[in-house]
Design an enzyme around this catalytic site. Structure first.
Site, PDB file in Angstrom:
ATOM      1  N   ASP A  38     -20.445 -57.291   5.372  1.00 53.40           N
ATOM      2  CA  ASP A  38     -20.165 -58.647   4.905  1.00 53.40           C
ATOM      3  C   ASP A  38     -21.318 -59.556   5.326  1.00 53.40           C
ATOM      4  O   ASP A  38     -22.327 -59.087   5.856  1.00 53.40           O
ATOM      5  CB  ASP A  38     -18.813 -59.131   5.430  1.00 53.40           C
ATOM      6  N   TYR A  39     -21.178 -60.835   5.124  1.00 50.89           N
ATOM      7  CA  TYR A  39     -22.266 -61.775   5.413  1.00 50.89           C
ATOM      8  C   TYR A  39     -22.677 -61.813   6.880  1.00 50.89           C
ATOM      9  O   TYR A  39     -23.777 -62.227   7.222  1.00 50.89           O
ATOM     10  CB  TYR A  39     -21.874 -63.187   4.952  1.00 50.89           C
TER      11      TYR A  39
END
Length: 157
Positions: A38-39
């Site tokens: 994810d980010y």
């Protein structure tokens, strides 16, 4: 395009080769890349499922049973049951080892998993597959002989 020195490429590939072990576990190494996360650089939870399937398919392939052969024989192996426990997240850049072991039960194929980094256990899981006739979508009452042979080979590891 320039050719890479074969010794460098060979050593990198060998380092990450899937292997069967003497204790019944199949080892499938994975490096965590940005598209797995994810980010924040933490592995997305669904990625572990992808790695588990890859390890399962490769494990069967090492004992002579390719997924393509099963499909050609009219057999599907859908997931009937799945249980996962997340212990710790893997992160971008980690080298992860996906370990799997088959525990057959009549026609059910129970796959156990441990996914770990060098220092931490990340995920434990069990996935149960059942053989289904691809066209009729009916549960098979026995495993195809080619799949039984592959399972026997895995039991001997």
């Amino acid at each position: 395009m320039a050719d890479l020195p074969s010794t460098t490429l060979t050593s990198e590939i060998t380092k990450f080769q899937p292997t069967n072990t003497n204790d019944g576990w199949f080892h499938y190494p994975v490096r965590v890349y940005p598209h797995h996360t994810d980010y924040s650089g933490v592995v997305w939870h669904g990625m572990y499922l992808t790695w588990m399937e890859e390890a399962r398919v490769e494990c069967l392939r090492t004992v002579g049973m390719s997924f393509e052969e099963l499909v050609s024989a009219g057999v599907d192996l859908p997931v009937a049951e799945m249980s996962l426990r997340y212990h710790r997240s893997a992160r971008m850049g980690d080298d992860v080892l996906v370990m799997t072991k088959l525990v057959p039960d009549k026609v059910r194929l129970n796959w156990e998993y441990q996914i770990r980094t060098e220092t931490d256990l990340c995920v434990t899981a069990t996935v149960t597959l059942v053989p289904v006739d691809f066209e009729k979508r009916k549960l098979l009452r026995s495993l195809p002989s080619s799949l039984e042979g592959a399972i026997a080979k895995l039991a001997g590891i």
